[in-house]
Every structure is written in C-alpha cells, then in structure tokens.
Design an enzyme around this catalytic site. Structure first.
Site, short mmCIF file in Angstrom:
data_model
loop_
_atom_site.label_atom_id
_atom_site.label_comp_id
_atom_site.label_asym_id
_atom_site.label_seq_id
_atom_site.Cartn_x
_atom_site.Cartn_y
_atom_site.Cartn_z
N GLY A 65 -22.31 0.37 13.05
CA GLY A 65 -22.32 -0.99 13.58
C GLY A 65 -22.53 -2.03 12.49
N SER A 108 -2.59 -1.80 11.36
CA SER A 108 -3.72 -1.45 12.24
C SER A 108 -4.50 -2.68 12.73
CB SER A 108 -4.67 -0.49 11.52
OG SER A 108 -5.38 -1.16 10.49
N ASP A 112 0.84 -1.20 0.00
CA ASP A 112 0.00 0.00 0.00
C ASP A 112 0.87 1.25 0.00
OD1 ASP A 112 -2.15 -1.70 0.13
OD2 ASP A 112 -2.76 -1.13 2.17
N LYS A 155 -6.43 -7.08 0.97
CA LYS A 155 -7.48 -7.55 1.88
C LYS A 155 -7.19 -8.93 2.45
CE LYS A 155 -10.91 -4.73 -0.48
NZ LYS A 155 -10.87 -3.64 0.49
N GLY A 156 -6.62 -9.82 1.61
CA GLY A 156 -6.32 -11.17 2.10
C GLY A 156 -5.24 -11.14 3.16
N GLY A 215 -12.54 -2.82 7.66
CA GLY A 215 -13.41 -3.94 7.26
C GLY A 215 -12.67 -5.26 7.34
N ASP A 216 -11.37 -5.23 7.06
CA ASP A 216 -10.58 -6.47 7.12
C ASP A 216 -10.45 -6.95 8.57
OD1 ASP A 216 -10.21 -6.29 4.37
OD2 ASP A 216 -8.40 -5.09 4.59
O1 RIB Z 1 -9.15 -3.25 2.68
C1 RIB Z 1 -8.01 -2.43 2.56
C2 RIB Z 1 -7.10 -2.95 1.48
O2 RIB Z 1 -7.72 -2.82 0.23
C3 RIB Z 1 -5.79 -2.21 1.35
O3 RIB Z 1 -4.80 -2.74 2.19
C4 RIB Z 1 -5.48 -2.29 -0.14
O4 RIB Z 1 -4.32 -3.01 -0.44
C5 RIB Z 1 -6.72 -2.90 -0.77
O5 RIB Z 1 -6.55 -4.24 -1.05
#
Ligand code: RIB
Length: 308
Positions: free
Chosen positions: A226, A292, A15, A42-43, A252-253
C-alpha cells in the site's frame, strides 16, 4: 469544475522488454524469453495515465528525430496527450529502456536517456507562456533544472507540484522546497535521505524524515503493502489492493498519475492515495508500461468490484 489540466514534464522511452522465467545472474545468458517493444518512460507513462483518467494533459520533454521518436509521439497523441511541447531533438536519439521481467512480474530496468537529458529550463519557459495548468507532475528522468523551472512556475501560479521521485537519486533542498506532494518508493526515499539500505529506519520514520526535507506532503509508495501518507495533519496508512501481478513495470507511474489527477480534481490526500493505489495495482495486471495505464472506466469498475 471542468477537466483538470495537467502538465507533465518528463521522459519518453521506447521500452524493449524480455519476459523470462527468472532474472539472469551476472555473466549468465538465458534463452527462451518473449520480446515486446512498448512505449514507456516515466513521464510519458504518467502523461498517458493522466489522459486516460480524464485530465487534459500536456507532455513536455524531448525525443529524437528517429523512428522511436515518431512512434512515441504518435502513441501519446493517440492517447489524447497534447504534444506541442514535446521537442524533436536534432542531435540526440530517443530514450530507450531495456527491461527484464521475471515470472513473478518483478523487473530490472536500464535506461539510455538520449534526448530526455536534453530537456531544458528554456523548454519549460516557452511552454508555460501559453499554457494554463492546475498541476505540474515531474519525475527524475530529465534534468533537475527543467523540473525546478516547472515547479517554480507551478508555485507562482498556484498549481499543485507533484514529484514522482524515480529513479532514485539525491535531491537538492531547493527543489524539495518547491514540492507539494513528494512520492518516492522505499529505495527512492533512502536516496533522498542519503541512507544506505542497512540504515533504513522504520517506514513511519522514513515518511516523517521525508516530510522534514521541505516537501509539503509525502506519499510513500510501498507496492503490495500500500502506501503511507504523511502531512502536517499526521500519518496514515493506505492499504493495497490485491491483484495477480503480470508485470510491475509502470505501476508506480499509474499510482502517481492517479494521485495527481485525483488531487487536481479536488480530492483530499488520503482519498486520492487510495485511488492511486488502485491504479497502481491495476497497472500490474497488464504487460508493459504505457499499455498498462488504466482508463477512468477501468479504475471505476475495479473500485466498484472491490466495494471501495
Ligand atoms: O517506470 C517505468 C519506466 O521506467 C519504463 O517505462 C522505462 O522506460 C523507465 O523509464
């Protein structure tokens, strides 16, 4: 039970982030933002969160044979994520995301997926030959064929199948019918339902419609509002935790990973969603995606501080 075992099939990106007082308008250049390069995708973010929350975690995906690929693999390993099935692709570069974050912590993200889009159903077939897992967790930054292969094996083995539906796209019914827990945000929910923003039904209707797509349970992520949980048992609203957000990237991750770990540990869906909401809130208080993702200790402290 021992530690839950989670297989994450998904993307890893580097990123490249710039923090700005506000988002640039189309055609505008803004000077003065600070630059950060952090691990993401995201993964990979969800794999890091699962590991930090105490699950035995395997990351299956692809990165390039380049400097970003080296750093992504080393970073994952340093977080305790097993990377034997993270393939070094010979032809494509590692995924890269360009991220702008404004003063309120909101972001815009553009991704060059590179090697992520070369993950195959065969990669999954090779990994699962010698891998046991309680849950398989996917997102939509790798090809659908690989995700479907992972969920198919998950179903056959009685593992929980969890789909974080980001980034937004339409999904085939055959994939949705393999999903135990579908977790989109509002924009992703509209994409799954084939609706435009101006056609958005109420949140309750959205959640109910998602349940009719074939997924067994739906957890609709609503950020600072929420989450809504809908299953055969009915619909429940889970409140958000209040924090001062610095950067919402990866929130969200953290949410979906905490949901997966909590469910794999045997918690019921609403309790797991509450823990997920806490993990998502915590992730917004730290800059960057992978950095994070909260640890189990941090999550427990936060829940104690909230009297939850
Ligand atoms: O959900 C955030 C992520 O979306 C970031 O880390 C970016 O790489 C994208 O995949």
């Amino acid at each position: 039970m021992g530690l839950p075992q989670i297989l994450v099939v998904g993307s890893a990106n580097m990123d490249l982030m710039i923090r700005l007082p506000r988002m640039p308008l189309p055609g505008e250049t803004i000077l003065g933002g600070e630059f950060h390069m952090v691990r993401g995708g995201k993964g990979a973010n969800q794999a890091v969160a699962c590991a930090r929350l105490g699950a035995s975690t395997w990351m299956l995906g692809r990165v390039g044979r380049d400097a970003f690929g080296n750093e992504l693999v080393h970073g994952l390993e340093a977080d305790g994520v097993r990377c034997e099935y993270l393939v070094r692709d010979d032809t494509a570069p590692s995924g890269v995301a360009m991220i702008l974050v404004d003063a309120s912590g909101e972001n815009t993200i553009a991704v060059a997926p590179g090697a992520n889009m070369r993950v195959t159903a065969d990669d999954v077939a090779i990994a699962v030959r010698s891998l046991d897992f309680d849950a398989v967790l996917c997102q939509l930054e790798v090809p659908i064929e690989a995700i479907a292969a992972a969920f198919q094996v998950g179903r056959e083995r009685g593992a929980l199948t969890i789909l974080d539906a980001g980034p937004a796209r339409a999904l085939p019914p055959e994939l949705l019918s393999l999903v135990d827990v579908l977790s989109p945000n509002r924009a992703e929910a509209l994409a799954i339902l084939g609706l435009e923003k101006q056609e958005e039904p109420t949140l309750e209707e959205t959640a109910q419609c998602l349940l009719q797509t074939g997924a067994r349970n739906v957890v609709l992520k609503l950020g600072a509002q929420g989450a809504l949980v809908v299953s055969a048992d009915g619909l429940a609203a889970v409140p958000a935790f209040k924090v001062d957000p610095v950067d919402t990237t990866g929130a969200g991750d953290a949410f979906t990973a905490a949901l997966a770990v909590s469910l794999a540990e045997g918690r019921e869906l609403i309790t797991a969603t509450r823990l997920a909401a806490a993990a998502g809130a915590l992730a917004t208080t730290v800059l960057g995606a992978a950095p994070s993702m909260p640890t189990r200790e941090r999550l427990t402290q936060f829940l104690d501080s909230q009297g939850a």
